[in-house]
Design a protein around this motif. Sequence first.
Motif, PDB file in Angstrom:
ATOM      1  N   CYS A  30       0.853  -1.179   0.000  1.00  0.00           N
ATOM      2  CA  CYS A  30       0.000   0.000   0.000  1.00  0.00           C
ATOM      3  C   CYS A  30       0.896   1.237   0.000  1.00  0.00           C
ATOM      4  N   ARG A  44      -4.950  -0.752   0.894  1.00  0.00           N
ATOM      5  CA  ARG A  44      -5.187  -0.902   2.330  1.00  0.00           C
ATOM      6  C   ARG A  44      -6.655  -1.230   2.588  1.00  0.00           C
ATOM      7  N   VAL A  47      -7.302  -4.962   1.982  1.00  0.00           N
ATOM      8  CA  VAL A  47      -6.888  -5.828   3.087  1.00  0.00           C
ATOM      9  C   VAL A  47      -7.894  -5.749   4.233  1.00  0.00           C
ATOM     10  N   GLU A  48      -8.266  -4.537   4.603  1.00  0.00           N
ATOM     11  CA  GLU A  48      -9.202  -4.360   5.715  1.00  0.00           C
ATOM     12  C   GLU A  48     -10.538  -5.029   5.420  1.00  0.00           C
ATOM     13  N   TYR A  65      -6.096  -4.862  14.241  1.00  0.00           N
ATOM     14  CA  TYR A  65      -5.385  -4.946  12.970  1.00  0.00           C
ATOM     15  C   TYR A  65      -4.857  -3.571  12.597  1.00  0.00           C
ATOM     16  N   VAL A  67      -3.139  -1.996   8.820  1.00  0.00           N
ATOM     17  CA  VAL A  67      -2.635  -2.225   7.466  1.00  0.00           C
ATOM     18  C   VAL A  67      -1.604  -1.148   7.175  1.00  0.00           C
ATOM     19  N   HIS A  71       3.346  -4.151   5.143  1.00  0.00           N
ATOM     20  CA  HIS A  71       3.030  -5.300   5.983  1.00  0.00           C
ATOM     21  C   HIS A  71       1.704  -5.083   6.698  1.00  0.00           C
ATOM     22  N   THR A  72       1.157  -6.155   7.208  1.00  0.00           N
ATOM     23  CA  THR A  72      -0.093  -6.088   7.968  1.00  0.00           C
ATOM     24  C   THR A  72       0.086  -6.763   9.321  1.00  0.00           C
ATOM     25  N   HIS A  73      -0.579  -6.216  10.333  1.00  0.00           N
ATOM     26  CA  HIS A  73      -0.630  -6.801  11.673  1.00  0.00           C
ATOM     27  C   HIS A  73      -2.071  -7.215  11.970  1.00  0.00           C
ATOM     28  N   ASN A 144      -4.107 -13.532   2.413  1.00  0.00           N
ATOM     29  CA  ASN A 144      -2.928 -13.166   1.635  1.00  0.00           C
ATOM     30  C   ASN A 144      -3.009 -13.588   0.174  1.00  0.00           C
ATOM     31  N   HIS A 202      -7.580   2.512   8.378  1.00  0.00           N
ATOM     32  CA  HIS A 202      -7.411   1.075   8.201  1.00  0.00           C
ATOM     33  C   HIS A 202      -6.757   0.430   9.421  1.00  0.00           C
ATOM     34  N   THR A 203      -7.205   0.838  10.592  1.00  0.00           N
ATOM     35  CA  THR A 203      -6.797   0.236  11.860  1.00  0.00           C
ATOM     36  C   THR A 203      -8.029  -0.098  12.675  1.00  0.00           C
TER      37      THR A 203
END
Length: 326
Positions: A30, A44, A47-48, A65, A67, A71-73, A144, A202-203
């Motif tokens: 992203c 982003r 992913v979310e 999470y 994004v 990387h993503t957590h 993924n 995106h968190t």
Amino acid sequence: MPQPRKTQISLIDTPYYHCVSRCVRRSFLCGEDKFTGQSYEHRRGWVEERLLFLGTVFAIDICAYAVMSNHTHVVVCVDKDMADSWSMKEVIRRWHQLHQGTLLSQKFQKGDALSTSEMISLKETALIYRQRLYDISWLMRNLNEYIAREANKEDGCTGRFWEGRFKSQALLDESAVLACMAYVDLNPIRAKMDITPETSKHTSIQTRIHSLIKGEQPRKLIRFVGNHRKNKPKGIAYNLIDYCELVDCTGRCIRNDKAGYIEQHHSPILTRLGLETEQWLTLTTEFEQHFSTAVGSEHMLQQFKQHTNHQRIRGMAKARILLQHT
């Protein structure tokens, strides 16, 4: 050498895990590529959206999470009991939201009659699907691979998009879970992508705060259910307002351009966890530096080590310092 996933996941010890996936290409997952000027920020949202959708299909709750640019957590909570309670019909319905299944499962879902031998075969298949629907590896695979296909399609290329495997950390106690969630929620602030939790796009913390303003909790995230009590509903046993306030205070502390501090008596979560401010700040800014496969008190790490047949677990010394009160 990468460790087998079975040595990193132990539902006997904890249902909570921190997963990290990193992009292998310089062109970024992203954000904006400084070399070409091309923006990938819209990814982003991919992913979310995909992650929150998967949380409604799998027996795995999304706790937190973030994004990031490459990387993503994700912090997740596995609910094996929920998966075990599903009927075969429900298991197949959920699996078909992600995959085509087999000719037998498609036939069953349409309501067509199955012979005795076909039903026996379908039950064996449904058992495999059920196990996959509470498997973190299958959740991350469905996240993924979907993103990789979409990104490769957009880039007009093929090949590997992510690093070989996602990294996972077992979160063995409440301190580890809450500290890891805050660590994930504050990722954009530490990276200087945003200045406040509520503006961190995106968190999970932004999603929670926006819902909290409406007097609600996000439907697609695990709920905060208040203090410990008997017969409490499923969720995290803290107040959402206390958590959001603690994340906000922590975010001010870790920013160089904005002074802030956490007063112990103003933080019910830290009081209940038995953590000092210094311990909390270290955990929420250096979480991945000090621990590898698992995070928790020394006692919990020893148990996890035994159950997963590890010869040693990195982080024992830090656990004695940072999580000594848990």
